[in-house]
Motif scaffolding. Structure first.
Motif, PDB file in Angstrom:
ATOM      1  N   ILE A  46     -21.596   7.603 -50.612  1.00 48.08           N
ATOM      2  CA  ILE A  46     -21.887   6.400 -51.394  1.00 48.08           C
ATOM      3  C   ILE A  46     -20.686   5.467 -51.356  1.00 48.08           C
ATOM      4  CG2 ILE A  46     -23.490   7.570 -52.958  1.00 48.08           C
ATOM      5  CD1 ILE A  46     -21.173   7.537 -55.051  1.00 48.08           C
ATOM      6  N   PRO A  47     -20.906   4.166 -51.528  1.00 49.16           N
ATOM      7  CA  PRO A  47     -19.763   3.239 -51.544  1.00 49.16           C
ATOM      8  C   PRO A  47     -18.942   3.433 -52.806  1.00 49.16           C
ATOM      9  CG  PRO A  47     -21.809   2.062 -52.010  1.00 49.16           C
ATOM     10  CD  PRO A  47     -22.187   3.462 -51.649  1.00 49.16           C
ATOM     11  N   ILE A  48     -17.624   3.448 -52.630  1.00 51.47           N
ATOM     12  CA  ILE A  48     -16.742   3.578 -53.789  1.00 51.47           C
ATOM     13  C   ILE A  48     -15.800   2.392 -53.916  1.00 51.47           C
ATOM     14  CG2 ILE A  48     -16.842   6.096 -53.896  1.00 51.47           C
ATOM     15  CD1 ILE A  48     -14.127   6.152 -52.465  1.00 51.47           C
ATOM     16  N   GLY A  54     -18.370  -8.539 -51.055  1.00 50.26           N
ATOM     17  CA  GLY A  54     -19.419  -7.665 -51.582  1.00 50.26           C
ATOM     18  C   GLY A  54     -19.842  -6.554 -50.644  1.00 50.26           C
ATOM     19  N   LYS A  55     -19.154  -6.408 -49.528  1.00 54.58           N
ATOM     20  CA  LYS A  55     -19.486  -5.341 -48.583  1.00 54.58           C
ATOM     21  C   LYS A  55     -18.662  -4.096 -48.900  1.00 54.58           C
ATOM     22  CE  LYS A  55     -21.030  -8.133 -44.802  1.00 54.58           C
ATOM     23  NZ  LYS A  55     -21.337  -8.057 -43.405  1.00 54.58           N
ATOM     24  N   ALA A  56     -19.311  -2.952 -48.775  1.00 50.89           N
ATOM     25  CA  ALA A  56     -18.617  -1.688 -49.009  1.00 50.89           C
ATOM     26  C   ALA A  56     -17.592  -1.464 -47.908  1.00 50.89           C
ATOM     27  CB  ALA A  56     -19.609  -0.543 -49.063  1.00 50.89           C
ATOM     28  N   ASP A  57     -16.355  -1.185 -48.313  1.00 53.15           N
ATOM     29  CA  ASP A  57     -15.321  -0.936 -47.306  1.00 53.15           C
ATOM     30  C   ASP A  57     -14.683   0.447 -47.459  1.00 53.15           C
ATOM     31  OD1 ASP A  57     -13.841  -1.401 -49.572  1.00 53.15           O
ATOM     32  OD2 ASP A  57     -12.708  -3.090 -48.763  1.00 53.15           O
ATOM     33  N   SER A  58     -15.214   1.237 -48.372  1.00 50.85           N
ATOM     34  CA  SER A  58     -14.750   2.611 -48.534  1.00 50.85           C
ATOM     35  C   SER A  58     -15.897   3.442 -49.100  1.00 50.85           C
ATOM     36  CB  SER A  58     -13.540   2.641 -49.478  1.00 50.85           C
ATOM     37  OG  SER A  58     -13.051   3.950 -49.600  1.00 50.85           O
ATOM     38  N   HIS A  61     -17.954  10.884 -51.458  1.00 48.99           N
ATOM     39  CA  HIS A  61     -19.028  11.848 -51.670  1.00 48.99           C
ATOM     40  C   HIS A  61     -19.910  11.382 -52.824  1.00 48.99           C
ATOM     41  CE1 HIS A  61     -20.935  15.686 -52.834  1.00 48.99           C
ATOM     42  NE2 HIS A  61     -20.904  15.893 -51.517  1.00 48.99           N
ATOM     43  N   GLN A  62     -21.158  11.801 -52.825  1.00 52.14           N
ATOM     44  CA  GLN A  62     -22.083  11.367 -53.868  1.00 52.14           C
ATOM     45  C   GLN A  62     -21.616  11.780 -55.268  1.00 52.14           C
ATOM     46  OE1 GLN A  62     -25.372  13.843 -52.277  1.00 52.14           O
ATOM     47  NE2 GLN A  62     -25.866  14.262 -54.409  1.00 52.14           N
ATOM     48  N   SER A  63     -20.838  12.834 -55.368  1.00 53.14           N
ATOM     49  CA  SER A  63     -20.346  13.256 -56.679  1.00 53.14           C
ATOM     50  C   SER A  63     -19.347  12.261 -57.263  1.00 53.14           C
ATOM     51  CB  SER A  63     -19.720  14.649 -56.595  1.00 53.14           C
ATOM     52  OG  SER A  63     -18.593  14.631 -55.749  1.00 53.14           O
ATOM     53  N   ASP A  64     -18.820  11.359 -56.432  1.00 54.85           N
ATOM     54  CA  ASP A  64     -17.895  10.339 -56.929  1.00 54.85           C
ATOM     55  C   ASP A  64     -18.582   9.368 -57.891  1.00 54.85           C
ATOM     56  OD1 ASP A  64     -15.783  11.384 -55.512  1.00 54.85           O
ATOM     57  OD2 ASP A  64     -16.051  10.049 -53.794  1.00 54.85           O
ATOM     58  N   ALA A 123     -22.414  -0.164 -66.179  1.00 57.19           N
ATOM     59  CA  ALA A 123     -23.819   0.043 -65.801  1.00 57.19           C
ATOM     60  C   ALA A 123     -24.160  -0.798 -64.575  1.00 57.19           C
ATOM     61  CB  ALA A 123     -24.736  -0.308 -66.969  1.00 57.19           C
ATOM     62  N   MET A 124     -23.655  -2.016 -64.532  1.00 50.59           N
ATOM     63  CA  MET A 124     -23.897  -2.863 -63.359  1.00 50.59           C
ATOM     64  C   MET A 124     -23.220  -2.281 -62.122  1.00 50.59           C
ATOM     65  SD  MET A 124     -23.742  -6.661 -65.181  1.00 50.59           S
ATOM     66  CE  MET A 124     -22.444  -7.153 -64.135  1.00 50.59           C
ATOM     67  N   LEU A 125     -22.001  -1.777 -62.270  1.00 52.58           N
ATOM     68  CA  LEU A 125     -21.309  -1.160 -61.137  1.00 52.58           C
ATOM     69  C   LEU A 125     -22.063   0.065 -60.621  1.00 52.58           C
ATOM     70  CD1 LEU A 125     -17.612  -1.345 -62.377  1.00 52.58           C
ATOM     71  CD2 LEU A 125     -18.618  -2.635 -60.497  1.00 52.58           C
ATOM     72  N   ILE A 126     -22.568   0.860 -61.536  1.00 51.76           N
ATOM     73  CA  ILE A 126     -23.335   2.045 -61.140  1.00 51.76           C
ATOM     74  C   ILE A 126     -24.616   1.631 -60.434  1.00 51.76           C
ATOM     75  CG2 ILE A 126     -24.685   3.982 -62.057  1.00 51.76           C
ATOM     76  CD1 ILE A 126     -22.406   4.290 -64.153  1.00 51.76           C
ATOM     77  N   SER A 127     -25.279   0.618 -60.961  1.00 44.96           N
ATOM     78  CA  SER A 127     -26.511   0.133 -60.340  1.00 44.96           C
ATOM     79  C   SER A 127     -26.254  -0.376 -58.925  1.00 44.96           C
ATOM     80  CB  SER A 127     -27.124  -0.977 -61.199  1.00 44.96           C
ATOM     81  OG  SER A 127     -28.268  -1.501 -60.589  1.00 44.96           O
ATOM     82  N   ILE A 128     -25.193  -1.134 -58.753  1.00 44.99           N
ATOM     83  CA  ILE A 128     -24.832  -1.642 -57.418  1.00 44.99           C
ATOM     84  C   ILE A 128     -24.539  -0.486 -56.477  1.00 44.99           C
ATOM     85  CG2 ILE A 128     -23.037  -2.882 -56.147  1.00 44.99           C
ATOM     86  CD1 ILE A 128     -22.873  -4.779 -58.614  1.00 44.99           C
TER      87      ILE A 128
END
Length: 132
Positions: A46-48, A54-58, A61-64, A123-128
């Motif tokens: 998942i993107p962290i 707005g593009k994921a650059d890192s 793991h999904q547990s993050d 909540a918005m960060l988690i949703s994104i």
């Protein structure tokens, strides 16, 4: 600079303050529930981190995904704790026995709003992150 002793007042929550506290706690609970429910459907990676466009650059793991609600909860608890000591806050006006209650109520109410806002932002960060 001489420091004056500010009055220490135990504030009672008004109905409005209790509602704001309840909204913050409910949103925090829903935030955790959303992460628990969505976890099984997440991709392995998942993107962290996102860049300015707005593009994921890192990726991690999904547990993050659990780091976001943990940080939101830590901030919520910290703000709740700090809110019990309004006599230590910085104020624009000198605090006297006459204005202390009003100033403390306004300051603690502001921190309650801030707690709700922190949970909404997380909540918005988690949703994104989940829907990326």
């Amino acid at each position: 600079m001489a420091t004056t002793k500010r009055p220490v007042i135990k504030l009672k929550l008004s109905l409005f303050d209790k509602i704001v506290e309840g909204i913050g706690f409910l949103l925090l609970t829903l935030l955790w529930l959303c992460v628990f429910v969505q976890y099984a459907g997440l991709q392995e990676s998942i993107p962290i981190h996102f860049n300015f466009s707005g593009k994921a650059d890192s990726f991690g793991h999904q547990s993050d995904i659990y780091s976001l609600p943990m940080l939101a909860t830590a901030l919520y608890i910290l703000l709740t704790f700090v809110n019990n000591f309004p006599h230590y806050f910085n104020y624009l006006t000198p605090i006297t026995a006459e204005n202390a209650r009003r100033q403390y109520i306004m300051a603690t109410r502001l921190l309650r709003y801030l707690k709700v806002l922190v949970v909404v932002i997380f909540a918005m960060l988690i949703s994104i992150t989940i829907h990326y």
